[in-house]
Write an enzyme that holds these catalytic residues in place. Structure first.
Site, PDB file in Angstrom:
ATOM      1  N   ASP A  85       1.758  -0.557  46.916  1.00 31.14           N
ATOM      2  CA  ASP A  85       2.075   0.800  46.248  1.00 31.14           C
ATOM      3  C   ASP A  85       2.328   1.532  45.910  1.00 31.14           C
ATOM      4  OD1 ASP A  85       4.584  -0.307  46.832  1.00 31.14           O
ATOM      5  OD2 ASP A  85       5.068   1.487  47.757  1.00 31.14           O
ATOM      6  N   GLU A 149       7.997  -0.558  48.127  1.00 32.36           N
ATOM      7  CA  GLU A 149       8.504  -0.261  46.724  1.00 32.36           C
ATOM      8  C   GLU A 149       8.741   1.338  46.716  1.00 32.36           C
ATOM      9  OE1 GLU A 149      10.713  -0.722  43.286  1.00 32.36           O
ATOM     10  OE2 GLU A 149       8.949   0.375  43.328  1.00 32.36           O
ATOM     11  N   THR A 311      12.716  40.246  45.740  1.00 28.19           N
ATOM     12  CA  THR A 311      14.592  40.679  45.551  1.00 28.19           C
ATOM     13  C   THR A 311      15.212  40.313  47.019  1.00 28.19           C
ATOM     14  OG1 THR A 311      14.392  43.240  46.460  1.00 28.19           O
ATOM     15  CG2 THR A 311      14.670  42.971  44.060  1.00 28.19           C
TER      16      THR A 311
HETATM   17  N1  BES Z   1       9.067  -0.331  38.330  1.00 23.95           N
HETATM   18  C1  BES Z   1      10.205   0.459  38.596  1.00 23.95           C
HETATM   19  C2  BES Z   1      11.735  -0.068  38.975  1.00 23.95           C
HETATM   20  C3  BES Z   1      12.148   0.085  37.026  1.00 23.95           C
HETATM   21  C4  BES Z   1      10.613   0.840  36.100  1.00 23.95           C
HETATM   22  C5  BES Z   1      12.573  -0.915  36.356  1.00 23.95           C
HETATM   23  C6  BES Z   1      10.764  -0.004  34.793  1.00 23.95           C
HETATM   24  C7  BES Z   1      12.910  -0.448  35.134  1.00 23.95           C
HETATM   25  C8  BES Z   1      11.979  -0.586  34.271  1.00 23.95           C
HETATM   26  C9  BES Z   1      10.323   0.550  40.609  1.00 23.95           C
HETATM   27  O1  BES Z   1       8.829   0.328  41.698  1.00 23.95           O
HETATM   28  C10 BES Z   1      10.767   1.928  41.073  1.00 23.95           C
HETATM   29  O2  BES Z   1      10.217   2.840  40.570  1.00 23.95           O
HETATM   30  N2  BES Z   1      11.915   1.736  42.053  1.00 23.95           N
HETATM   31  C11 BES Z   1      12.336   2.992  42.041  1.00 23.95           C
HETATM   32  C12 BES Z   1      13.629   2.961  43.055  1.00 23.95           C
HETATM   33  C13 BES Z   1      12.598   2.890  44.856  1.00 23.95           C
HETATM   34  C14 BES Z   1      13.908   2.784  45.990  1.00 23.95           C
HETATM   35  C15 BES Z   1      12.167   4.475  44.679  1.00 23.95           C
HETATM   36  C16 BES Z   1      13.679   3.562  40.643  1.00 23.95           C
HETATM   37  O3  BES Z   1      13.726   3.223  39.986  1.00 23.95           O
HETATM   38  O4  BES Z   1      13.687   5.036  40.467  1.00 23.95           O
HETATM   39 MN    MN Z   2       7.458  -0.570  40.614  1.00 25.65          MN
HETATM   40 MN    MN Z   3       7.782   2.639  41.189  1.00 31.78          MN
END
Ligand code: BES
Ligand code: MN
Ligand code: MN
Length: 454
Positions: A85, A149, A311
């Site tokens: 996703d 995710e 306003t």
């Molecule tokens: N792949 C990312 C997390 C990430 C990116 C970790 C780069 C370290 C380096 C993951 O898909 C992501 O975006 N995670 C979210 C959390 C999720 C619960 C929405 C985040 O970190 O905001």
């Molecule tokens: Mn990711």
């Molecule tokens: Mn991400």
């Protein structure tokens, strides 16, 4: 003689582009059909490569694509996790080419999901193909690629708890993080946790004329801004009582070790168009984005935001507020502290509702494990340099659950760069990074299988 990877790299890329064309946005129900199509696409690719027992595991939400290759039950098993996703692509007008019409420009693949995480997942699919063509996989592999995710992995959490036998493995391998630079390989050995809330401040029972009522009522937007502003002090410390109580403070040695990672504040500023750095007093930029917890407003709205002026004093104001957590904070405890504090700072005359969203726990992964060494050796072979362990700032909530539910450590073998603009317009992924990943992953398997044998 050209390697199998070299001979097939154009096809590998075009298959990835086909996958990227499917807008598998999990946050927006409008894309639900495409989410399912993206899962089907991956399932078909696994099947044609000889991955066995490939199936779409149904959940209360989006399906999990599962498949395995058990070469010999007595050999160790690597469980590869990733997600198909992607984040919403808005705002579309800021993309230089449409997010779901991938193009390769300047040796980079531009598309939503190019790096996070379809591009990185596809490295594993093609690394598997390469290994199969070059003598087979040296140990057992299980693939578990989910579709939720970016919305918190709640259903995957349930799936993991209910399928411990199926998911039995020796280590988790994930490519969903980054490294420092293409000539500075690194491996993330930590992820931050997350506590996410939506807040609503209500004042008068209807929107009011700001001339007739202004000055005599608590304006929910003014109040919300004041409340938010008070969450940091003049040193940019977070003011929520107890917020730092459990924070794992690093030793001077560990901090000195961290400071060895190449980083330039000037480059950092330049890369995102800033004139100055900012953050918690007493910590470096690298520390602020990794070992320190944070609090940020991710969205704020209310009142009149259309053309021209109106306003008005709005009846309600809203914000989305998230906190990144570090060991040994827990999302449950921090969420409670936040809710209690946010209620307590509301002035009389308004009511405040705090609604918690998904959370996630922070993790630190070992650097003295067989799997970490296998990954570091693999990168050293393909980059010609020993990778540096770094603590990452992002979150992958399921990683802490892999440890707590399956007892498994994770290796975060990521090939993205901070400049890849994940979650932003013009997300991209270097062709170099994609191919380097496919080249490196088979080394990981070989190193890991050999080390586990001895
Ligand atoms: N792949 C990312 C997390 C990430 C990116 C970790 C780069 C370290 C380096 C993951 O898909 C992501 O975006 N995670 C979210 C959390 C999720 C619960 C929405 C985040 O970190 O905001
Ligand atoms: Mn990711
Ligand atoms: Mn991400």
């Amino acid at each position: 003689m050209a390697s199998y990877l070299e001979e097939n790299q154009d096809r590998f890329l075009s298959e990835l582009l086909d996958w990227l064309r499917i807008p598998s946005v999990s946050a927006d129900p409008k894309f639900h059909g495409d989410v399912l199509k993206a899962a089907d696409y991956l399932k078909a690719r696994f099947e044609e490569l000889g991955v066995e027992n490939v199936e779409l595991c149904q959940t209360a939400g989006n399906p999990i694509v599962y498949g395995e290759k058990i070469v010999d039950p007595s050999l160790p098993t690597v469980l590869v996790y990733g997600h198909y996703d992607v984040q919403p692509a808005d705002p579309y007008e800021l993309w230089t080419s449409p997010p779901f019409e991938p193009v390769i420009k300047d040796e980079k693949i531009y598309a939503r999901g190019a790096c996070d995480d379809k591009g990185q997942v596809y490295m594993h699919v093609k690394a598997f193909e390469v290994m199969m063509k070059e003598g087979g996989v040296p140990c057992n592999v299980k693939f578990m690629i989910e579709g939720e995710e970016e919305i918190g992995s709640n259903n995957l959490g349930i799936f993991v708890r209910e399928n411990k036998e199926k998911l039995k493995a020796d280590v988790i391998l994930i490519s969903d993080t980054g490294m420092l630079a293409n000539d500075v390989p690194s491996i993330e050995v930590g992820l931050r946790g997350l506590s996410y809330h939506e807040v609503e401040v209500t004042g008068p029972n209807r929107d009011l004329h700001s001339g007739l009522y202004g000055g005599a009522v608590a304006n929910p937007i003014n109040v919300l801004c004041k409340m938010i502003a008070s969450l940091h002090d003049e040193n940019n410390h977070i003011t929520i009582p107890g917020f730092y109580d459990q924070v794992d403070e690093l030793s001077a040695e560990d901090r000195a070790e961290m400071a060895k990672a190449p980083h330039s504040d000037d480059e950092f500023k330049k890369s995102i168009g800033l004139t100055d750095i900012y953050g918690e007093k007493g910590y470096s930029t690298l520390e602020r984005t990794s070992i320190r917890p944070t609090l940020d407003v991710n969205g704020i709205w209310g009142g009149y935001t259309g053309e021209g002026a109106k306003t008005v004093i709005a009846s309600k104001a809203f914000a989305k507020i998230s906190m990144r957590l570090v060991p040994h904070q827990t999302s449950e405890q921090i969420s409670q502290l936040f809710q209690d504090h946010f209620q307590s700072i509301a002035p009389s005359g308004v009511t405040v509702v705090v609604k918690p969203h998904h959370g996630g726990e922070p993790v630190v992964t070992p650097t003295d494990s067989v799997a970490y060494k296998a990954a570091a050796d693999a990168m050293e072979t393909t980059f010609g340099k020993r990778p540096i362990p770094t603590r990452g700032g992002g979150s992958i909530p399921i990683v802490a659950m892999f440890k707590s539910e399956l007892g498994l450590d994770t290796v975060l073998l990521g090939f993205g760069l901070d400049s890849d603009a994940i979650h932003s317009p013009n997300e991209h992924y270097g062709v170099f990074n994609f191919l380097k990943g496919i080249e490196t992953i088979p080394h990981f398997y070989r190193n890991y299988a050999a080390a586990m044998k001895s």
